[in-house]
Enzyme design. Structure first.
Site, PDB file in Angstrom:
ATOM      1  N   ASN A  15       0.816  -1.400  -0.122  1.00  0.00           N
ATOM      2  CA  ASN A  15       0.128  -0.112   0.070  1.00  0.00           C
ATOM      3  C   ASN A  15       0.744   1.151  -0.063  1.00  0.00           C
ATOM      4  OD1 ASN A  15       0.399   0.907   2.825  1.00  0.00           O
ATOM      5  ND2 ASN A  15      -0.320  -1.162   3.146  1.00  0.00           N
ATOM      6  N   ASP A  62      -4.431  -6.206   5.167  1.00  0.00           N
ATOM      7  CA  ASP A  62      -5.343  -6.841   5.649  1.00  0.00           C
ATOM      8  C   ASP A  62      -5.478  -8.170   4.975  1.00  0.00           C
ATOM      9  OD1 ASP A  62      -6.212  -4.997   7.497  1.00  0.00           O
ATOM     10  OD2 ASP A  62      -7.344  -3.778   5.959  1.00  0.00           O
ATOM     11  N   LYS A 115       7.270 -18.260 -10.270  1.00  0.00           N
ATOM     12  CA  LYS A 115       6.527 -16.892 -10.847  1.00  0.00           C
ATOM     13  C   LYS A 115       5.155 -17.297 -11.618  1.00  0.00           C
ATOM     14  CE  LYS A 115       7.474 -13.367 -13.802  1.00  0.00           C
ATOM     15  NZ  LYS A 115       8.279 -12.684 -15.040  1.00  0.00           N
ATOM     16  N   PHE A 142      -3.727   3.192  14.863  1.00  0.00           N
ATOM     17  CA  PHE A 142      -4.248   4.189  13.894  1.00  0.00           C
ATOM     18  C   PHE A 142      -5.467   3.948  13.010  1.00  0.00           C
ATOM     19  CE2 PHE A 142      -0.816   7.411  13.359  1.00  0.00           C
ATOM     20  CZ  PHE A 142      -0.016   7.321  14.154  1.00  0.00           C
ATOM     21  N   LYS A 198     -13.339   1.509  16.108  1.00  0.00           N
ATOM     22  CA  LYS A 198     -11.802   1.021  16.192  1.00  0.00           C
ATOM     23  C   LYS A 198     -11.276   0.912  17.868  1.00  0.00           C
ATOM     24  CE  LYS A 198     -10.716   0.973  11.441  1.00  0.00           C
ATOM     25  NZ  LYS A 198     -10.033   1.269  10.299  1.00  0.00           N
ATOM     26  N   LYS A 232     -11.096  -2.776  19.032  1.00  0.00           N
ATOM     27  CA  LYS A 232      -9.654  -3.133  19.199  1.00  0.00           C
ATOM     28  C   LYS A 232      -9.143  -2.830  20.533  1.00  0.00           C
ATOM     29  CE  LYS A 232      -8.605  -3.001  14.297  1.00  0.00           C
ATOM     30  NZ  LYS A 232      -7.686  -3.305  13.374  1.00  0.00           N
TER      31      LYS A 232
END
Ligand code: C5P
Length: 404
Positions: free
Chosen positions: A207, A276, A286, A320, A334, A338
């Site tokens: 990301n 995730d 490959k 975060f 969250k 969490k």
């Protein structure tokens, strides 16, 4: 150390000097050559009872001056903070670019502690793109800028550029010195950056996280006296000074590194953008290009933060939330799901804040039920704010609930 650069406001540095001495600090004054054209070193020597440094090399011209080619190293090591007032456009440029052609700029490079800069200059010089770019670079380094005030300037213009009030500069100095050791004795475990989840031996999913927020937190925590362990996904950033870096690639490796380094931690800050989903079985060869559509079946990665929340010990747990919408609702959710003490929430997706930027706009969801929004600022400034709020939060949570 009080650095005085050559601007018309140099005379006000004498007032700042007196204010600092009155507050009980030992003040070592360092003047640039240009500053001595505006005010005599003798004034500062009388106020501080110490010789004033005015040049990089001994010239033996005055009783009040002291200098030697290596003195800047010794002075840098002996002192806790450097404040420069007035900071001229020239000295800001030298600091920003690391030029070291006089005592003050050399001292700046040799000094590793907190730096406070109080600029003063003509309005146009202040607004110039070059000055503003230099200020940005200095802010990003964690230096505190005491903004100049609006008013009549010596050049006849009216506008921003007047040196801030000496008492308010002294207040910022005092605040920075308080910060200095407020994380001493803490062990702060920080995760940063993206993770890379392999698809085959040459490809991966990742990301846009740059790691800048987590690295800024690591640098700020180390500067404030903490032992810092930084578990970092693959990023292009230099190791923050004073932090132990544990490099990892995948979410699984990050999880193992977090639990393997958890002992002794007093704060855990999960700034990393952990993938995730991943391929739980990575092909050894490959993946071949075929004409047909390719489908990949991905499995969830371990949610490290949720696991930490389930197994919560007496460390402060900070997560975060990077969201593209419904910031407050998602942050609060969250925090609950969490089992965190604080969620640092920020909107991502725009150009100006978030993942790749040096800046960010954040809000904090706290276990006390508060939701605090902060104005856009550099990641380094926000890192200090997060740490200050974290210390405060722990203090509040330690009080019996009915006294909160
Ligand atoms: O649920 P979401 O991924 O948006 O939560 C973000 C927070 O959870 C961040 O603090 C991130 O570091 C943490 N996280 C994690 N492990 C994951 C996914 C996210 O620790 N697999």
């Amino acid at each position: 150390m009080l650095g005085v650069a050559g601007g018309i406001a140099a005379y006000k540095a004498a007032e700042l000097c007196r204010a600092l001495v009155q507050r009980g600090y030992t003040v070592q004054v360092v003047m640039t050559k240009a500053a001595t054209e505006f005010i005599q070193p003798l004034t500062f020597a009388a106020l501080t009872g110490r010789k004033v440094v005015t040049s990089l090399f001994s010239s033996g011209n005055s009783e009040e001056t002291l200098s030697s080619a290596v003195e800047h190293i010794a002075i840098a090591q002996e002192h806790d903070l450097l404040v420069v007032a007035p900071a001229t456009a020239d000295i800001l440029a030298k600091f920003a670019h690391g030029l070291a052609d006089d005592f003050l700029s050399t001292l700046y490079l040799a000094f590793t502690g907190p730096v406070v800069l109080a600029p003063a200059m003509n309005t146009n010089m202040w607004r110039h793109a070059a000055t503003q770019a230099n200020l940005e670079a200095l802010r990003a380094r964690g230096h505190k800028i005491v903004e100049p005030e609006d008013g009549f300037l010596a050049c006849g213009m009216i506008g921003p550029g007047r040196l801030a009030d000496p008492e308010s500069i002294a207040d910022v100095v005092a605040e920075q010195l308080e910060h200095r050791h407020d994380l001493a004795g803490e062990t702060v475990l920080i995760t940063a950056g993206p993770t890379q989840e392999p698809l085959d031996p040459v490809r991966f999913i990742s990301n846009r996280s740059s790691g800048k927020m987590g690295y800024a937190l690591a640098e700020a925590a180390a500067e404030r006296g903490a032992r810092v362990i930084l578990i970092s996904g693959p990023v292009h950033l230099p190791a923050p000074r004073g932090a132990t870096v544990v490099p990892v690639k995948t979410a699984g490796e990050m999880r193992d590194a977090v639990f393997g380094n958890l002992r002794g931690a007093t704060m855990v800050i999960k700034a990393a953008a952990v993938a995730d989903f991943h391929l739980s079985t990575v092909p050894q060869q490959k993946i071949k290009k075929t004409a047909a559509r390719l489908s990949l079946e991905l499995d969830p990665t371990p949610d490290i933060l949720a696991e930490l929340g389930r197994d919560k010990k007496d460390w402060l747990l900070i997560g975060f939330a990077a969201e593209t919408e419904n910031l407050e609702r998602e942050a609060r959710r969250k925090l609950q799901t969490k089992n965190c003490d604080m969620i640092v929430a920020n909107l991502v997706g725009g150009d100006e804040s978030g993942f790749e930027s040096d800046h960010n706009e954040i809000a904090l969801a706290l276990k006390t039920g508060e939701f605090l929004r902060f104005p856009r600022a550099s990641k380094r400034e926000l890192a200090d704010e997060i740490l200050t709020q974290a210390l405060h939060l722990r203090h509040v949570l330690a009080e019996p609930a009915h006294e909160r």
